[in-house]
Design a protein around this motif. Structure first.
Motif, PDB file in Angstrom:
ATOM      1  N   THR A  27       0.855  -1.175   0.000  1.00 15.35           N
ATOM      2  CA  THR A  27       0.000   0.000   0.000  1.00 15.35           C
ATOM      3  C   THR A  27       0.899   1.236   0.000  1.00 15.35           C
ATOM      4  O   THR A  27       1.733   1.392   0.894  1.00 15.35           O
ATOM      5  CB  THR A  27      -0.921   0.024   1.238  1.00 15.35           C
ATOM      6  OG1 THR A  27      -1.727  -1.149   1.233  1.00 15.35           O
ATOM      7  CG2 THR A  27      -1.809   1.259   1.239  1.00 15.35           C
ATOM      8  N   ILE A  28       0.710   2.066  -1.017  1.00 18.08           N
ATOM      9  CA  ILE A  28       1.486   3.303  -1.119  1.00 18.08           C
ATOM     10  C   ILE A  28       0.576   4.452  -0.720  1.00 18.08           C
ATOM     11  O   ILE A  28      -0.579   4.520  -1.144  1.00 18.08           O
ATOM     12  CB  ILE A  28       2.029   3.503  -2.541  1.00 18.08           C
ATOM     13  CG1 ILE A  28       2.932   2.334  -2.941  1.00 18.08           C
ATOM     14  CG2 ILE A  28       2.786   4.829  -2.644  1.00 18.08           C
ATOM     15  CD1 ILE A  28       3.431   2.385  -4.367  1.00 18.08           C
ATOM     16  N   THR A  29       1.107   5.366   0.089  1.00 15.74           N
ATOM     17  CA  THR A  29       0.363   6.548   0.501  1.00 15.74           C
ATOM     18  C   THR A  29       1.181   7.791   0.195  1.00 15.74           C
ATOM     19  O   THR A  29       2.405   7.741   0.138  1.00 15.74           O
ATOM     20  CB  THR A  29       0.045   6.518   2.007  1.00 15.74           C
ATOM     21  OG1 THR A  29       1.269   6.453   2.739  1.00 15.74           O
ATOM     22  CG2 THR A  29      -0.815   5.327   2.370  1.00 15.74           C
ATOM     23  N   GLY A  30       0.481   8.893  -0.024  1.00 16.72           N
ATOM     24  CA  GLY A  30       1.159  10.169  -0.219  1.00 16.72           C
ATOM     25  C   GLY A  30       1.198  10.608  -1.666  1.00 16.72           C
ATOM     26  O   GLY A  30       0.346  10.244  -2.470  1.00 16.72           O
ATOM     27  N   GLU A  31       2.210  11.385  -1.982  1.00 17.70           N
ATOM     28  CA  GLU A  31       2.405  11.921  -3.323  1.00 17.70           C
ATOM     29  C   GLU A  31       3.618  11.273  -3.968  1.00 17.70           C
ATOM     30  O   GLU A  31       4.671  11.173  -3.345  1.00 17.70           O
ATOM     31  CB  GLU A  31       2.625  13.439  -3.259  1.00 17.70           C
ATOM     32  CG  GLU A  31       1.443  14.187  -2.718  1.00 17.70           C
ATOM     33  CD  GLU A  31       1.664  15.685  -2.665  1.00 17.70           C
ATOM     34  OE1 GLU A  31       2.737  16.164  -3.091  1.00 17.70           O
ATOM     35  OE2 GLU A  31       0.745  16.379  -2.197  1.00 17.70           O
ATOM     36  N   LEU A  32       3.438  10.833  -5.209  1.00 16.17           N
ATOM     37  CA  LEU A  32       4.539  10.210  -5.942  1.00 16.17           C
ATOM     38  C   LEU A  32       4.991  11.141  -7.055  1.00 16.17           C
ATOM     39  O   LEU A  32       4.283  11.350  -8.027  1.00 16.17           O
ATOM     40  CB  LEU A  32       4.106   8.869  -6.529  1.00 16.17           C
ATOM     41  CG  LEU A  32       3.727   7.786  -5.532  1.00 16.17           C
ATOM     42  CD1 LEU A  32       3.364   6.507  -6.265  1.00 16.17           C
ATOM     43  CD2 LEU A  32       4.835   7.544  -4.553  1.00 16.17           C
ATOM     44  N   ASP A  33       6.167  11.684  -6.869  1.00 18.19           N
ATOM     45  CA  ASP A  33       6.733  12.574  -7.874  1.00 18.19           C
ATOM     46  C   ASP A  33       8.210  12.264  -8.026  1.00 18.19           C
ATOM     47  O   ASP A  33       8.703  11.258  -7.501  1.00 18.19           O
ATOM     48  CB  ASP A  33       6.480  14.037  -7.516  1.00 18.19           C
ATOM     49  CG  ASP A  33       7.073  14.428  -6.175  1.00 18.19           C
ATOM     50  OD1 ASP A  33       7.895  13.660  -5.616  1.00 18.19           O
ATOM     51  OD2 ASP A  33       6.728  15.507  -5.670  1.00 18.19           O
ATOM     52  N   LEU A  34       8.902  13.115  -8.724  1.00 26.18           N
ATOM     53  CA  LEU A  34      10.325  12.925  -8.996  1.00 26.18           C
ATOM     54  C   LEU A  34      11.116  12.642  -7.720  1.00 26.18           C
ATOM     55  O   LEU A  34      11.975  11.761  -7.699  1.00 26.18           O
ATOM     56  CB  LEU A  34      10.883  14.171  -9.699  1.00 26.18           C
ATOM     57  CG  LEU A  34      12.381  14.217  -9.956  1.00 26.18           C
ATOM     58  CD1 LEU A  34      12.793  13.113 -10.914  1.00 26.18           C
ATOM     59  CD2 LEU A  34      12.775  15.579 -10.513  1.00 26.18           C
ATOM     60  N   ALA A  35      10.802  13.340  -6.652  1.00 27.85           N
ATOM     61  CA  ALA A  35      11.551  13.182  -5.400  1.00 27.85           C
ATOM     62  C   ALA A  35      11.318  11.834  -4.724  1.00 27.85           C
ATOM     63  O   ALA A  35      12.174  11.354  -3.982  1.00 27.85           O
ATOM     64  CB  ALA A  35      11.194  14.313  -4.437  1.00 27.85           C
ATOM     65  N   GLU A  36      10.187  11.220  -4.962  1.00 25.14           N
ATOM     66  CA  GLU A  36       9.816   9.986  -4.261  1.00 25.14           C
ATOM     67  C   GLU A  36       9.898   8.740  -5.133  1.00 25.14           C
ATOM     68  O   GLU A  36       9.973   7.621  -4.617  1.00 25.14           O
ATOM     69  CB  GLU A  36       8.376  10.101  -3.736  1.00 25.14           C
ATOM     70  CG  GLU A  36       8.104  11.339  -2.920  1.00 25.14           C
ATOM     71  CD  GLU A  36       8.993  11.448  -1.712  1.00 25.14           C
ATOM     72  OE1 GLU A  36       9.272  10.423  -1.071  1.00 25.14           O
ATOM     73  OE2 GLU A  36       9.433  12.568  -1.398  1.00 25.14           O
ATOM     74  N   ALA A  37       9.852   8.908  -6.429  1.00 28.48           N
ATOM     75  CA  ALA A  37       9.694   7.782  -7.355  1.00 28.48           C
ATOM     76  C   ALA A  37      10.789   6.733  -7.239  1.00 28.48           C
ATOM     77  O   ALA A  37      10.493   5.531  -7.203  1.00 28.48           O
ATOM     78  CB  ALA A  37       9.603   8.299  -8.785  1.00 28.48           C
ATOM     79  N   TYR A  69       7.195  10.803 -13.997  1.00 30.70           N
ATOM     80  CA  TYR A  69       8.407  10.129 -13.528  1.00 30.70           C
ATOM     81  C   TYR A  69       8.037   8.958 -12.618  1.00 30.70           C
ATOM     82  O   TYR A  69       8.611   7.884 -12.713  1.00 30.70           O
ATOM     83  CB  TYR A  69       9.322  11.116 -12.800  1.00 30.70           C
ATOM     84  CG  TYR A  69      10.712  10.559 -12.593  1.00 30.70           C
ATOM     85  CD1 TYR A  69      11.665  10.631 -13.600  1.00 30.70           C
ATOM     86  CD2 TYR A  69      11.061   9.932 -11.404  1.00 30.70           C
ATOM     87  CE1 TYR A  69      12.941  10.104 -13.434  1.00 30.70           C
ATOM     88  CE2 TYR A  69      12.329   9.401 -11.222  1.00 30.70           C
ATOM     89  CZ  TYR A  69      13.263   9.499 -12.224  1.00 30.70           C
ATOM     90  OH  TYR A  69      14.510   8.966 -12.061  1.00 30.70           O
ATOM     91  N   ALA A  70       7.064   9.166 -11.758  1.00 26.62           N
ATOM     92  CA  ALA A  70       6.608   8.093 -10.868  1.00 26.62           C
ATOM     93  C   ALA A  70       5.955   6.961 -11.659  1.00 26.62           C
ATOM     94  O   ALA A  70       6.151   5.788 -11.343  1.00 26.62           O
ATOM     95  CB  ALA A  70       5.642   8.644  -9.824  1.00 26.62           C
ATOM     96  N   LEU A  71       5.211   7.306 -12.698  1.00 32.28           N
ATOM     97  CA  LEU A  71       4.643   6.260 -13.557  1.00 32.28           C
ATOM     98  C   LEU A  71       5.756   5.432 -14.195  1.00 32.28           C
ATOM     99  O   LEU A  71       5.673   4.202 -14.246  1.00 32.28           O
ATOM    100  CB  LEU A  71       3.759   6.867 -14.649  1.00 32.28           C
ATOM    101  CG  LEU A  71       2.325   7.177 -14.254  1.00 32.28           C
ATOM    102  CD1 LEU A  71       1.645   7.984 -15.339  1.00 32.28           C
ATOM    103  CD2 LEU A  71       1.555   5.909 -13.953  1.00 32.28           C
ATOM    104  N   GLY A  72       6.790   6.108 -14.652  1.00 34.07           N
ATOM    105  CA  GLY A  72       7.933   5.397 -15.225  1.00 34.07           C
ATOM    106  C   GLY A  72       8.604   4.489 -14.203  1.00 34.07           C
ATOM    107  O   GLY A  72       9.027   3.370 -14.526  1.00 34.07           O
ATOM    108  N   ALA A  73       8.678   4.945 -12.969  1.00 32.42           N
ATOM    109  CA  ALA A  73       9.267   4.128 -11.907  1.00 32.42           C
ATOM    110  C   ALA A  73       8.432   2.885 -11.645  1.00 32.42           C
ATOM    111  O   ALA A  73       8.971   1.798 -11.411  1.00 32.42           O
ATOM    112  CB  ALA A  73       9.424   4.957 -10.635  1.00 32.42           C
ATOM    113  N   LEU A  74       7.101   3.013 -11.713  1.00 33.73           N
ATOM    114  CA  LEU A  74       6.235   1.845 -11.533  1.00 33.73           C
ATOM    115  C   LEU A  74       6.385   0.867 -12.696  1.00 33.73           C
ATOM    116  O   LEU A  74       6.373  -0.354 -12.490  1.00 33.73           O
ATOM    117  CB  LEU A  74       4.777   2.267 -11.367  1.00 33.73           C
ATOM    118  CG  LEU A  74       4.424   2.957 -10.063  1.00 33.73           C
ATOM    119  CD1 LEU A  74       2.959   3.396 -10.073  1.00 33.73           C
ATOM    120  CD2 LEU A  74       4.696   2.043  -8.870  1.00 33.73           C
ATOM    121  N   VAL A  75       6.534   1.379 -13.906  1.00 36.12           N
ATOM    122  CA  VAL A  75       6.781   0.508 -15.061  1.00 36.12           C
ATOM    123  C   VAL A  75       8.096  -0.245 -14.865  1.00 36.12           C
ATOM    124  O   VAL A  75       8.180  -1.457 -15.091  1.00 36.12           O
ATOM    125  CB  VAL A  75       6.786   1.307 -16.385  1.00 36.12           C
ATOM    126  CG1 VAL A  75       7.282   0.442 -17.539  1.00 36.12           C
ATOM    127  CG2 VAL A  75       5.401   1.858 -16.682  1.00 36.12           C
TER     128      VAL A  75
END
Length: 120
Positions: A27-37, A69-75
């Motif tokens: 379970t992921i919570t919060g905001e996923l952006d460049l800093a977190e990805a 960027y976060a989408l790319g990290a999930l891929v």
């Protein structure tokens, strides 16, 4: 992987739970952006590599924002998981996350095509 492990960064956290069938739920919570990805990707990859079962489900219902960027990290996490025999799927994305996934055409890749879609 047994029990719950929580990894946190400044704006996001991921927790893990293994069900009796050996399926790992993240379970992921919060905001996923460049800093977190990168840290979220690395956490998911580490979980996939340490699993004994074949399924890693990632719940995104509590993610309020996701950038490209976060989408790319999930891929990337999905592809690495597949390389070690683990199927990574996304479940229950929040409305803004679902929209980002649909706009990029990644619904099928993440197993969301059969879970319905958003309506605007």
């Amino acid at each position: 992987m047994a029990g719950t492990v929580i990894e946190m960064s400044m704006m996001a956290a991921v927790s893990y739970r293994t069900d009796p069938d050996g399926v790992v739920d993240a379970t992921i919570t919060g905001e996923l952006d460049l800093a977190e990805a990168d840290s979220i990707r690395d956490s998911l990859v580490s979980a996939a590599r340490g699993m004994s079962g074949p399924y890693l489900r990632v719940d995104l219902s509590q993610v309020s924002f996701m950038d490209s960027y976060a989408l790319g990290a999930l891929v990337s996490a999905r592809n690495t998981a597949a390389s070690v025999g683990v199927t990574l799927t996304l479940v229950d994305p929040s409305p803004p996350v679902r929209k980002a996934i649909e706009v990029t055409g990644l619904s099928d890749v993440f197993g969301l095509a059969d879970q319905g879609s958003s309506e605007d």
